[in-house]
Write an enzyme that holds these catalytic residues in place. Structure first.
Site, short mmCIF file in Angstrom:
data_model
loop_
_atom_site.label_atom_id
_atom_site.label_comp_id
_atom_site.label_asym_id
_atom_site.label_seq_id
_atom_site.Cartn_x
_atom_site.Cartn_y
_atom_site.Cartn_z
N ASP A 196 0.86 -1.19 0.00
CA ASP A 196 0.00 0.00 0.00
C ASP A 196 0.89 1.23 0.00
OD1 ASP A 196 -2.10 1.71 0.10
OD2 ASP A 196 -2.84 1.08 2.07
N ALA A 197 1.21 1.72 -1.20
CA ALA A 197 2.15 2.83 -1.35
C ALA A 197 1.50 4.07 -1.94
CB ALA A 197 3.32 2.39 -2.23
N LYS A 198 0.43 3.90 -2.71
CA LYS A 198 -0.30 5.01 -3.32
C LYS A 198 0.61 5.94 -4.11
CE LYS A 198 -3.94 4.87 0.20
NZ LYS A 198 -3.33 3.91 1.13
N ARG A 199 1.52 5.38 -4.88
CA ARG A 199 2.44 6.17 -5.66
C ARG A 199 1.74 6.75 -6.90
NH1 ARG A 199 5.42 5.77 -1.37
NH2 ARG A 199 7.30 4.50 -1.43
#
Length: 317
Positions: free
Chosen positions: A115-118
């Site tokens: 879960d990095a939401k890059r």
């Protein structure tokens, strides 16, 4: 081989079919969110921590905590979703703890979703994806392995070309994406619900981008796409419309429990099949022992809540 020491399954099996097989085998659609806060870890993990610096001690405690949570609920879940920022803030020891957490989850037979939401331009998007779900070309023909996650979360607001860069790396390495579409936080209404000239919402346009990209690479067995959508469980009234726009996407559904979402409201997510919806739970599992009437043991309370969620979600399929 990932730096965590655990190889991601490779070969010709589409990432969505791999996930669907885990869902069927475990009869679960529950994802454990790991958002470790050094100030709110299980007591045994804190007692077991050691290290020569504050960051090293905190990272050791975080790793012990994450391993204990995975061990407690592993039989009731299909995947873990480590929040990358919660590890990154601890510096290099935190990144090492993240890699070891991924290895522990993989050894338990679980799907791993970073879960990095890059979200960035194509060159940076490629680099982010190589670091989390792929690998980087090194010197003299060598390859530098990334984290080895099965999928990662990405932000869509720089457009289709950036999403395509993430997807290209994922497809090269047998991994998937989950794109933020309509999220669970209250502020989602500020941008994602804004109306466009055609009368639709911003999140509808994002869903269309996700649908087009995912349609390029559907799984042969499940018919699901390798590009999924993050849709908040706190606003279940959006799910029916989202499923119309995204007939092949796997929905990642955060917001159950601590944020107020209810599993029982999520039925439209599972219309294409049980693997088409993944219910994420973080604080509601890790802090289940703090609820009135719950078992005093953090592990026992987490396991009981995970089983409850699994039963509720499976009944909707």
């Amino acid at each position: 081989m990932s730096p965590s020491g655990a190889a991601r399954p490779t070969g010709d099996v589409h990432v969505a079919d791999r996930l669907a097989a885990i869902v069927a085998e475990r009869e679960s659609q529950i994802v454990l969110g790991l958002d470790p806060d050094p100030a709110r870890l299980w007591p045994d993990a804190v007692r077991a921590a050691d290290g020569t610096t504050p960051a090293a001690r905190a990272a050791a405690a975080v790793l012990a905590h994450c391993r204990a949570v995975i061990d407690a609920v592993g039989d009731a879940i299909v995947a873990v979703k480590p929040q990358v920022a919660c590890f990154e803030r601890l510096g290099a020891p935190g990144w090492a703890a993240l890699g070891a957490t991924v290895a522990h989850a993989r050894a338990a037979g679980l799907f791993v979703l970073a879960d990095a939401k890059r979200g960035d331009i194509d060159v940076s998007a490629t680099a982010y994806a190589q670091g989390l779900i792929g690998a980087t070309p090194g010197l003299d023909g060598e390859t530098i392995p990334g984290l080895g996650a099965d999928a990662m979360t990405v932000a869509p607001y720089m457009g289709a070309d950036t999403l395509g860069s993430f997807a290209a790396v994922g497809r090269e390495h047998g991994a998937g994406l989950f794109v933020l579409v309509r999220t669970s936080n209250p502020g989602a209404a500020d941008v994602e619900d804004a109306r466009l000239a055609d009368g639709g919402a911003v999140w509808h346009r994002v869903a269309q981008l996700v649908a087009r990209l995912g349609a390029e690479h559907l799984a042969p067995e499940s018919g699901l796409a390798d590009v999924g959508a993050v849709l908040g469980a706190t606003e279940p009234e959006h799910l029916a419309r989202a499923r119309e726009l995204l007939p092949h996407a796997i929905f990642l559904l955060p917001g159950v429990g601590a944020q107020g979402g209810r599993v029982e409201d999520l039925a439209p997510a599972f219309a294409p099949g049980r693997a088409a919806g993944l219910v994420t739970a973080s604080r509601s599992l890790v802090r289940a022992h703090e609820q009135p009437g719950a078992p005093a043991s953090p592990a026992a309370a987490a396991r009981a809540e995970a089983e409850r969620l699994r039963t509720a979600a499976w009944a909707l399929g």
